[in-house]
Scaffold this motif. Structure first.
Motif, PDB file in Angstrom:
ATOM      1  N   GLN A 147       0.842  -1.209   0.000  1.00  0.00           N
ATOM      2  CA  GLN A 147       0.000   0.000   0.000  1.00  0.00           C
ATOM      3  C   GLN A 147       0.872   1.252   0.000  1.00  0.00           C
ATOM      4  N   GLN A 148       1.968   1.202   0.785  1.00  0.00           N
ATOM      5  CA  GLN A 148       2.835   2.376   0.821  1.00  0.00           C
ATOM      6  C   GLN A 148       3.536   2.566  -0.528  1.00  0.00           C
ATOM      7  N   ARG A 149       3.823   1.465  -1.213  1.00  0.00           N
ATOM      8  CA  ARG A 149       4.386   1.569  -2.561  1.00  0.00           C
ATOM      9  C   ARG A 149       3.395   2.251  -3.504  1.00  0.00           C
ATOM     10  N   VAL A 150       2.119   1.891  -3.364  1.00  0.00           N
ATOM     11  CA  VAL A 150       1.091   2.531  -4.205  1.00  0.00           C
ATOM     12  C   VAL A 150       1.052   4.037  -3.896  1.00  0.00           C
ATOM     13  N   ALA A 151       1.152   4.357  -2.615  1.00  0.00           N
ATOM     14  CA  ALA A 151       1.121   5.781  -2.230  1.00  0.00           C
ATOM     15  C   ALA A 151       2.314   6.532  -2.837  1.00  0.00           C
ATOM     16  N   ILE A 152       3.461   5.873  -2.894  1.00  0.00           N
ATOM     17  CA  ILE A 152       4.634   6.515  -3.502  1.00  0.00           C
ATOM     18  C   ILE A 152       4.427   6.667  -5.005  1.00  0.00           C
ATOM     19  N   ALA A 153       3.902   5.613  -5.646  1.00  0.00           N
ATOM     20  CA  ALA A 153       3.615   5.690  -7.089  1.00  0.00           C
ATOM     21  C   ALA A 153       2.631   6.828  -7.363  1.00  0.00           C
ATOM     22  N   ARG A 154       1.632   6.948  -6.489  1.00  0.00           N
ATOM     23  CA  ARG A 154       0.639   8.015  -6.655  1.00  0.00           C
ATOM     24  C   ARG A 154       1.300   9.393  -6.538  1.00  0.00           C
ATOM     25  N   ALA A 155       2.231   9.506  -5.589  1.00  0.00           N
ATOM     26  CA  ALA A 155       2.917  10.792  -5.413  1.00  0.00           C
ATOM     27  C   ALA A 155       3.775  11.128  -6.629  1.00  0.00           C
ATOM     28  N   LEU A 156       4.193  10.090  -7.364  1.00  0.00           N
ATOM     29  CA  LEU A 156       5.030  10.314  -8.543  1.00  0.00           C
ATOM     30  C   LEU A 156       4.197  10.585  -9.799  1.00  0.00           C
ATOM     31  N   ALA A 157       2.867  10.472  -9.659  1.00  0.00           N
ATOM     32  CA  ALA A 157       1.984  10.558 -10.833  1.00  0.00           C
ATOM     33  C   ALA A 157       2.143  11.873 -11.582  1.00  0.00           C
ATOM     34  N   GLY A 158       2.339  12.942 -10.855  1.00  0.00           N
ATOM     35  CA  GLY A 158       2.472  14.245 -11.507  1.00  0.00           C
ATOM     36  C   GLY A 158       3.902  14.572 -11.909  1.00  0.00           C
ATOM     37  N   GLU A 159       4.757  13.537 -11.900  1.00  0.00           N
ATOM     38  CA  GLU A 159       6.189  13.730 -12.182  1.00  0.00           C
ATOM     39  C   GLU A 159       6.759  14.911 -11.406  1.00  0.00           C
ATOM     40  N   PRO A 160       6.607  14.878 -10.091  1.00  0.00           N
ATOM     41  CA  PRO A 160       7.026  16.017  -9.279  1.00  0.00           C
ATOM     42  C   PRO A 160       8.542  16.170  -9.277  1.00  0.00           C
ATOM     43  N   ARG A 161       8.998  17.392  -9.289  1.00  0.00           N
ATOM     44  CA  ARG A 161      10.424  17.658  -9.104  1.00  0.00           C
ATOM     45  C   ARG A 161      10.744  17.707  -7.614  1.00  0.00           C
ATOM     46  N   VAL A 162       9.704  17.832  -6.817  1.00  0.00           N
ATOM     47  CA  VAL A 162       9.871  17.935  -5.369  1.00  0.00           C
ATOM     48  C   VAL A 162       8.954  16.914  -4.684  1.00  0.00           C
ATOM     49  N   LEU A 163       9.557  16.143  -3.786  1.00  0.00           N
ATOM     50  CA  LEU A 163       8.819  15.109  -3.081  1.00  0.00           C
ATOM     51  C   LEU A 163       8.946  15.364  -1.575  1.00  0.00           C
ATOM     52  N   LEU A 164       7.812  15.353  -0.880  1.00  0.00           N
ATOM     53  CA  LEU A 164       7.805  15.542   0.568  1.00  0.00           C
ATOM     54  C   LEU A 164       7.343  14.241   1.206  1.00  0.00           C
ATOM     55  N   MET A 165       8.147  13.712   2.120  1.00  0.00           N
ATOM     56  CA  MET A 165       7.803  12.407   2.707  1.00  0.00           C
ATOM     57  C   MET A 165       7.871  12.499   4.225  1.00  0.00           C
ATOM     58  N   ASP A 166       6.758  12.176   4.881  1.00  0.00           N
ATOM     59  CA  ASP A 166       6.648  12.298   6.335  1.00  0.00           C
ATOM     60  C   ASP A 166       6.622  10.919   6.994  1.00  0.00           C
ATOM     61  N   GLU A 167       7.757  10.479   7.489  1.00  0.00           N
ATOM     62  CA  GLU A 167       7.900   9.158   8.127  1.00  0.00           C
ATOM     63  C   GLU A 167       7.171   8.075   7.339  1.00  0.00           C
ATOM     64  N   PRO A 168       7.461   7.963   6.049  1.00  0.00           N
ATOM     65  CA  PRO A 168       6.652   7.075   5.207  1.00  0.00           C
ATOM     66  C   PRO A 168       6.810   5.590   5.518  1.00  0.00           C
ATOM     67  N   PHE A 169       7.892   5.232   6.208  1.00  0.00           N
ATOM     68  CA  PHE A 169       8.133   3.807   6.448  1.00  0.00           C
ATOM     69  C   PHE A 169       7.961   3.432   7.920  1.00  0.00           C
ATOM     70  N   ALA A 170       7.507   4.375   8.731  1.00  0.00           N
ATOM     71  CA  ALA A 170       7.467   4.160  10.181  1.00  0.00           C
ATOM     72  C   ALA A 170       6.540   3.011  10.565  1.00  0.00           C
ATOM     73  N   ALA A 171       5.493   2.779   9.771  1.00  0.00           N
ATOM     74  CA  ALA A 171       4.515   1.760  10.164  1.00  0.00           C
ATOM     75  C   ALA A 171       4.825   0.391   9.564  1.00  0.00           C
ATOM     76  N   LEU A 172       5.944   0.251   8.894  1.00  0.00           N
ATOM     77  CA  LEU A 172       6.232  -1.004   8.189  1.00  0.00           C
ATOM     78  C   LEU A 172       7.158  -1.902   9.002  1.00  0.00           C
ATOM     79  N   ASP A 173       7.107  -3.200   8.711  1.00  0.00           N
ATOM     80  CA  ASP A 173       8.032  -4.116   9.374  1.00  0.00           C
ATOM     81  C   ASP A 173       9.464  -3.843   8.891  1.00  0.00           C
ATOM     82  N   ALA A 174      10.433  -4.294   9.678  1.00  0.00           N
ATOM     83  CA  ALA A 174      11.829  -3.908   9.458  1.00  0.00           C
ATOM     84  C   ALA A 174      12.340  -4.266   8.059  1.00  0.00           C
TER      85      ALA A 174
END
Ligand code: ADP
Ligand code: MG
Length: 267
Positions: A147-174
Motif C-alpha cells: 500500500q505504501q508503494r502505491v502511495a509513492i507511485a501516486r505521489a510520482l503521478a504528476g512527475e514532481p520535481r519535489v517530493l515531501l515524505m513524512d515518516e513514510p516507512f514508520a509503520a512497516l516491518d523492518a
C-alpha cells in the motif's frame, strides 16, 4: 540580504518560518524562526524528537498550512497543495474502494493525463515501485508495504520535481522498511528529484539523506546539521552501504547529535 543567496536557487526554501497553532489565549508555537533550503536534486532529511515540528515544516512546504511569520517557496513560487509537489504520509491513505491502479489513475486524471494514456502510465508507475502487474489488486489485498508503494507511485503521478515524505516507512516491518528505503534512495538519485524527508531514525536519515537537519522541540527549531557524504551514484549498492564503516560512523555521530538535541533546554 546578499545578492546571491541559496534561497534563490533552491527547490525548497523556508525562511524565518514561525507556525503557531490554536487560538488567542494559549497558542502553541510549533516551530520558531526556521530556515532551510533544499537545492535541486538534494535529499534533505529532518530528524528530531516527537513534537519538534517536523510535520509542520512539511505541511508548510506542501502548502497545507501557512506560517504566522516567514516565507516559503517551492521551485520559486508559493507552495500550492497538490500542484507540483508529491506528498507521502506515514499512512498510505489510499481510497479503499479503488484498486491499486484506480488510486493512481485518479491522481493521473487530477494531473491532466488524458484517459487513453492513464493505463499505460499506471503500469509504468507501479513498475517503478516494484508492483508491476498489480494494477487490478484491491487495496485490502495489498500488504502495508505494498500500500505504501502505491502511495509513492501516486505521489510520482504528476512527475514532481519535489517530493515531501513524512515518516513514510514508520509503520512497516523492518525488512519491508529496509527494501523501501533502498528503493526510494535509488529512485531519488536516478530521477534527480528534490526530497524533503522526515524521520526519527538516525539510521534512515544517514542512509537516505545527503544532508540531515536536526531539530529540537519547544519551540521547534533546527539545532544542528550533518553533511552525509556517502556515495550517491546510480550504481551504488544501497544495501551494501549499510555494512560499511563510514555508514556506521555517521549513524553513530548523528545519533549522538540527536540525543544532545533532545536534551537541549527550551530556547
Ligand atoms: P512532529 O512531526 O515533529 O512530531 P508536529 O509538527 O506534528 O511535530 O507538531 C509540532 C507541535 O505542534 C507539537 O507540539 C504539536 O502538539 C503541535 N501541533 C501540531 N499540529 C497541531 C494542530 N493541528 N493543532 C494544535 N497543535 C498542533
Ligand atoms: Mg510528525
Amino acid at each position: 540580504m546578499p545578492q546571491v543567496d541559496p534561497h534563490d536557487t533552491a527547490d525548497i526554501a523556508l525562511h524565518g518560518i514561525t507556525v503557531r497553532y490554536g487560538k488567542a489565549r494559549e497558542p502553541v508555537t510549533a516551530v520558531e524562526n526556521v530556515s532551510l533550503t533544499a537545492a535541486p536534486g538534494e535529499f534533505v532529511v529532518l530528524v528530531g524528537p516527537s513534537g519538534c515540528g517536523k510535520t509542520t515544516l512539511l505541511r508548510i512546504a506542501a502548502g497545507f498550512v501557512t506560517a504566522a511569520e516567514g516565507t516559503a517557496t517551492v521551485r520559486g513560487g508559493a507552495p500550492v497543495p497538490g500542484r507540483a509537489t508529491g506528498v507521502v504520509f506515514q499512512q498510505p491513505r489510499l481510497f479503499p474502494w479503488r484498486t491499486a491502479g484506480g488510486n493512481i489513475g485518479f491522481a493521473l486524471a487530477r494531473h491532466g493525463v488524458p484517459r487513453e494514456r492513464r493505463a499505460e502510465r499506471t503500469e509504468e508507475l507501479l513498475a517503478r515501485v516494484g508492483l508491476a502487474g498489480m494494477a487490478g489488486r484491491r487495496t485490502w489485498e495489498l500488504s502495508g508495504g505494498q500500500q505504501q508503494r502505491v502511495a509513492i507511485a501516486r505521489a510520482l503521478a504528476g512527475e514532481p520535481r519535489v517530493l515531501l515524505m513524512d515518516e513514510p516507512f514508520a509503520a512497516l516491518d523492518a525488512l519491508t522498511r529496509e527494501r523501501l528505503q533502498e528503493e526510494v534512495r535509488t529512485l531519488a538519485v536516478t530521477s534527480g528529484t528534490t526530497v524533503l524527508f522526515v524521520t526519527h531514525s538516525a539510521e534512515e536519515a544517514v542512509l537516505l539523506g545527503s544532508r540531515v537537519l536536526v531539530m529540537a522541540a519547544n519551540p521547534g527549531r533546527i539545532v544542528a546539521e550533518l553533511e552525509v557524504g556517502l556515495e550517491r551514484g546510480e550504481e551504488t549498492d544501497v544495501a551494501a552501504l549499510r555494512g560499511t564503516p563510514a555508514f556506521s560512523r555517521l549513524r553513530g555521530e548523528l545519533a549522538a547529535v540527536m540525543r544532545e538535541a533532545a536534551l537541549t533546554p527550551s530556547g
